[in-house]
Design a protein around this motif. Structure first.
Motif, PDB file in Angstrom:
ATOM      1  N   ALA A  65      33.588  13.236  54.709  1.00 30.55           N
ATOM      2  CA  ALA A  65      33.701  14.315  53.793  1.00 30.55           C
ATOM      3  C   ALA A  65      33.185  15.478  54.564  1.00 30.55           C
ATOM      4  N   VAL A  66      33.983  16.794  54.197  1.00 27.62           N
ATOM      5  CA  VAL A  66      33.672  18.126  54.776  1.00 27.62           C
ATOM      6  C   VAL A  66      33.521  19.087  53.744  1.00 27.62           C
ATOM      7  N   ALA A  67      32.863  20.121  54.244  1.00 26.30           N
ATOM      8  CA  ALA A  67      32.041  20.913  53.040  1.00 26.30           C
ATOM      9  C   ALA A  67      32.702  22.450  52.971  1.00 26.30           C
ATOM     10  N   ALA A  68      32.624  22.761  51.979  1.00 26.49           N
ATOM     11  CA  ALA A  68      33.081  24.220  51.518  1.00 26.49           C
ATOM     12  C   ALA A  68      32.765  24.429  50.188  1.00 26.49           C
ATOM     13  N   VAL A  69      31.931  25.761  49.922  1.00 23.22           N
ATOM     14  CA  VAL A  69      31.530  26.412  48.835  1.00 23.22           C
ATOM     15  C   VAL A  69      32.239  27.626  48.416  1.00 23.22           C
ATOM     16  N   VAL A  70      32.580  27.344  47.221  1.00 24.51           N
ATOM     17  CA  VAL A  70      33.315  28.459  46.262  1.00 24.51           C
ATOM     18  C   VAL A  70      32.265  29.615  45.903  1.00 24.51           C
ATOM     19  N   SER A  71      32.599  30.800  46.071  1.00 24.80           N
ATOM     20  CA  SER A  71      31.479  31.804  45.618  1.00 24.80           C
ATOM     21  C   SER A  71      31.708  31.938  44.151  1.00 24.80           C
ATOM     22  N   GLU A  72      30.156  31.466  43.699  1.00 30.02           N
ATOM     23  CA  GLU A  72      30.205  31.383  42.290  1.00 30.02           C
ATOM     24  C   GLU A  72      30.096  32.645  41.680  1.00 30.02           C
ATOM     25  N   ASN A  73      29.756  34.006  42.324  1.00 25.32           N
ATOM     26  CA  ASN A  73      29.834  35.173  42.065  1.00 25.32           C
ATOM     27  C   ASN A  73      30.974  35.586  41.483  1.00 25.32           C
ATOM     28  N   GLU A  74      32.070  35.195  42.530  1.00 28.04           N
ATOM     29  CA  GLU A  74      33.530  35.519  42.545  1.00 28.04           C
ATOM     30  C   GLU A  74      34.152  34.853  41.162  1.00 28.04           C
ATOM     31  N   ASP A  75      33.661  33.543  40.969  1.00 28.93           N
ATOM     32  CA  ASP A  75      34.323  32.839  39.812  1.00 28.93           C
ATOM     33  C   ASP A  75      33.585  33.089  38.620  1.00 28.93           C
ATOM     34  N   ALA A  76      32.284  33.820  38.505  1.00 27.36           N
ATOM     35  CA  ALA A  76      31.659  33.998  37.246  1.00 27.36           C
ATOM     36  C   ALA A  76      32.322  34.762  36.222  1.00 27.36           C
ATOM     37  N   LYS A  77      33.247  35.500  36.659  1.00 28.05           N
ATOM     38  CA  LYS A  77      33.982  36.434  35.469  1.00 28.05           C
ATOM     39  C   LYS A  77      35.206  35.626  34.947  1.00 28.05           C
ATOM     40  N   TYR A  78      35.173  34.406  35.564  1.00 31.75           N
ATOM     41  CA  TYR A  78      36.425  33.548  34.911  1.00 31.75           C
ATOM     42  C   TYR A  78      35.806  32.365  33.920  1.00 31.75           C
ATOM     43  N   ILE A  79      36.822  31.927  33.177  1.00 33.96           N
ATOM     44  CA  ILE A  79      36.511  30.961  32.277  1.00 33.96           C
ATOM     45  C   ILE A  79      37.092  29.606  32.592  1.00 33.96           C
ATOM     46  N   LEU A 152      40.815  27.836  36.311  1.00 38.28           N
ATOM     47  CA  LEU A 152      39.952  29.297  36.243  1.00 38.28           C
ATOM     48  C   LEU A 152      41.153  30.014  35.461  1.00 38.28           C
ATOM     49  N   VAL A 153      40.499  30.565  34.315  1.00 40.39           N
ATOM     50  CA  VAL A 153      41.273  31.463  33.496  1.00 40.39           C
ATOM     51  C   VAL A 153      40.486  33.049  33.527  1.00 40.39           C
ATOM     52  N   ASP A 154      41.336  34.099  33.747  1.00 36.29           N
ATOM     53  CA  ASP A 154      40.750  35.409  33.476  1.00 36.29           C
ATOM     54  C   ASP A 154      41.246  35.657  32.176  1.00 36.29           C
ATOM     55  N   PRO A 155      40.236  35.959  31.432  1.00 32.61           N
ATOM     56  CA  PRO A 155      40.575  36.321  29.600  1.00 32.61           C
ATOM     57  C   PRO A 155      40.672  37.788  29.558  1.00 32.61           C
TER      58      PRO A 155
END
Length: 156
Positions: A65-79, A152-155
């Motif tokens: 396995a290899v690793a990467a983390v999506v910025s949760e701050n960036e995706d917090a505005k999406y549903i 991920l949906v931008d409402p």
């Protein structure tokens, strides 16, 4: 963060491309290191948190396995549109048809966004929100788990 979320993180890391990921959420620190065909996951927590048993310290991960983390701050505005069932994710109703949804597609409540096949039954997954799809989180023809994020949906 519970064990299911940690397992999903490890699966996500298995498909990405970094050699080390460090994730810190409140009092929990997770480090995932990869290389030479093996993955090492270490979880350190300050006080015991509800949802993470103390026996969860080292967790075996997917080999290579290899690793990467999506910025949760960036995706917090999406549903997030999540999978309601376990099965195989398909973006098209059939191989010769166009995808239900692409990045940038405007969806309304009730619009079909994908199909999940479970036990030879094809279940249409409908959007429960209106907005624009900003990210597709699963590859076509991939297995998905219950409650796994699909879109991920931008409402706005």
């Amino acid at each position: 963060m519970d064990i299911k979320e940690i397992q999903n993180l490890i699966k996500f890391v298995a498909k990405s491309g970094a050699s080390e990921v460090k994730l810190e959420i409140k009092d929990v620190k997770i480090t995932i290191k990869t290389g030479s065909g093996a993955t090492e996951t270490t979880i350190v927590q300050a006080p015991p948190m509800q949802g993470i048993p103390q026996s969860a310290a080292p967790i075996a991960a997917v080999p290579g396995a290899v690793a990467a983390v999506v910025s949760e701050n960036e995706d917090a505005k999406y549903i997030t549109i999540k999978s309601p069932i376990i099965g195989t994710f398909y973006r098209k109703p059939s191989p010769d048809k166009p995808n239900f949804a692409e990045v940038g597609t405007e969806v309304r409540i009730g619009d079909t966004v994908c199909v999940i096949e479970a036990m030879k039954l094809f279940n249409e997954i409908e959007s429960e929100i209106s907005g624009k799809i900003v990210k597709i989180l699963v590859d076509d023809s991939s297995p998905v788990e219950f409650d796994q994020p699909l879109f991920l949906v931008d409402p706005s």
